[in-house]
Design a protein around this motif. Structure first.
Motif, mmCIF file in Angstrom:
data_model
loop_
_atom_site.group_PDB
_atom_site.id
_atom_site.type_symbol
_atom_site.label_atom_id
_atom_site.label_comp_id
_atom_site.label_asym_id
_atom_site.label_seq_id
_atom_site.Cartn_x
_atom_site.Cartn_y
_atom_site.Cartn_z
ATOM 1 N N ASP A 65 0.806 -1.218 0.000
ATOM 2 C CA ASP A 65 0.000 0.000 0.000
ATOM 3 C C ASP A 65 0.843 1.274 0.000
ATOM 4 N N GLY A 66 2.171 1.126 0.044
ATOM 5 C CA GLY A 66 3.066 2.276 -0.077
ATOM 6 C C GLY A 66 3.035 3.247 1.084
ATOM 7 N N ASN A 67 2.666 2.790 2.277
ATOM 8 C CA ASN A 67 2.578 3.704 3.418
ATOM 9 C C ASN A 67 3.865 3.764 4.242
ATOM 10 N N GLY A 68 4.913 3.078 3.777
ATOM 11 C CA GLY A 68 6.206 3.143 4.462
ATOM 12 C C GLY A 68 6.394 2.155 5.579
ATOM 13 N N THR A 69 5.397 1.300 5.821
ATOM 14 C CA THR A 69 5.515 0.274 6.853
ATOM 15 C C THR A 69 4.900 -1.027 6.339
ATOM 16 N N LEU A 70 5.205 -2.120 7.034
ATOM 17 C CA LEU A 70 4.640 -3.423 6.692
ATOM 18 C C LEU A 70 3.674 -3.853 7.784
ATOM 19 N N ASP A 71 2.427 -4.124 7.406
ATOM 20 C CA ASP A 71 1.507 -4.738 8.361
ATOM 21 C C ASP A 71 1.733 -6.250 8.352
ATOM 22 N N PHE A 72 0.963 -6.971 9.132
ATOM 23 C CA PHE A 72 1.211 -8.409 9.254
ATOM 24 C C PHE A 72 1.060 -9.126 7.915
ATOM 25 N N ASP A 73 0.022 -8.793 7.146
ATOM 26 C CA ASP A 73 -0.188 -9.459 5.852
ATOM 27 C C ASP A 73 0.965 -9.206 4.897
ATOM 28 N N GLU A 74 1.518 -7.996 4.921
ATOM 29 C CA GLU A 74 2.663 -7.689 4.058
ATOM 30 C C GLU A 74 3.922 -8.397 4.555
ATOM 31 N N ALA A 75 4.074 -8.474 5.881
ATOM 32 C CA ALA A 75 5.245 -9.138 6.455
ATOM 33 C C ALA A 75 5.208 -10.646 6.228
ATOM 34 N N ILE A 76 4.007 -11.208 6.067
ATOM 35 C CA ILE A 76 3.891 -12.638 5.792
ATOM 36 C C ILE A 76 4.596 -12.992 4.481
ATOM 37 N N VAL A 77 4.606 -12.060 3.548
ATOM 38 C CA VAL A 77 5.302 -12.308 2.278
ATOM 39 C C VAL A 77 6.798 -12.479 2.534
ATOM 40 N N LEU A 78 7.368 -11.640 3.404
ATOM 41 C CA LEU A 78 8.779 -11.783 3.768
ATOM 42 C C LEU A 78 9.016 -13.109 4.480
ATOM 43 N N TYR A 79 8.118 -13.472 5.389
ATOM 44 C CA TYR A 79 8.238 -14.744 6.105
ATOM 45 C C TYR A 79 8.243 -15.911 5.116
ATOM 46 N N TYR A 80 7.351 -15.860 4.140
ATOM 47 C CA TYR A 80 7.290 -16.909 3.120
ATOM 48 C C TYR A 80 8.576 -16.962 2.310
#
Length: 206
Positions: A65-80
């Motif tokens: 969403d380009g807001n400068g932070t990662l929420d949990f759903d966005e961070a799950i991509v990194l975890y994967y």
């Protein structure tokens, strides 16, 4: 990157409850100021603590969403990406390989103790913007998966375990995890993965 996002979502939904708790624990560990989101400094600090290579540009890609932070759903991509072995970097332009890319088949199937491979993005491969050993043959990651299975099935019964162990060292380069090998191992028989060189899939880059 959207393909990776969909894969990460499907991956998370099928995790056992304990693994989902581990994912949440990783997120909370990254979230040092406990505001429920991950900023760039927290992302960098988390990856650096285990001596991982840090790509700030990947943070931007993860931030849907380009807001400068990662929420949990966005961070799950990194975890994967970290858990599945999808953390592949182009050896030429050093960008994260989110989709199709090309891998040197000789490096991939190297049967010594080396686990290094040579991977390049489509732009660098098509534009010949890389330097590698002359005469080496490159395959895209999807073709490499098919050839890996064919190589295993073509090997004599007594040599299949050795062939599979070689593949296990490099298959995560194509985004393939140990669970994906089950389809291959059912064609080979008992004792797969027990031979010399067997190792658990892991990721130490990002």
């Amino acid at each position: 990157m959207e393909e990776i996002r969909r894969a990460a979502g499907a991956y998370y939904e099928n995790l056992p409850d304990e693994e989902k708790r581990n994912a949440r624990f990783s997120f909370n560990e990254m979230d040092k100021n406990k505001d429920g989101k991950i900023n760039l400094d927290e992302y960098v600090a988390y990856l650096k603590k285990d001596n991982n290579t840090v790509l700030p540009s990947l943070f931007t890609e993860l931030d849907k969403d380009g807001n400068g932070t990662l929420d949990f759903d966005e961070a799950i991509v990194l975890y994967y990406i970290m858990q599945s072995g999808r953390a592949i970097i182009c050896q030429s332009c050093k960008t994260f390989l989110a989709g199709a890319y090309f891998t040197c088949s000789q490096c991939f199937f190297n049967d010594d103790d080396s686990v290094s491979t040579f991977d390049v993005c489509c732009d660098c491969y098509g534009g010949k913007k890389f330097r590698h050993n002359d005469g080496h043959i490159f395959c895209d990651n999807y073709t490499l998966l098919c050839r890996s299975r064919s190589a295993t099935q073509a090997a004599p019964i007594q040599k299949r375990t050795k062939v599979l162990n070689i593949l296990k060292k490099g298959l995560q380069v194509a985004g393939i995890t140990s669970s994906d090998l089950e389809g291959i191992s059912t064609d080979i028989g008992d004792g797969i993965g027990d031979g010399e060189g067997s190792s658990k899939s892991n990721c130490s880059i990002m």
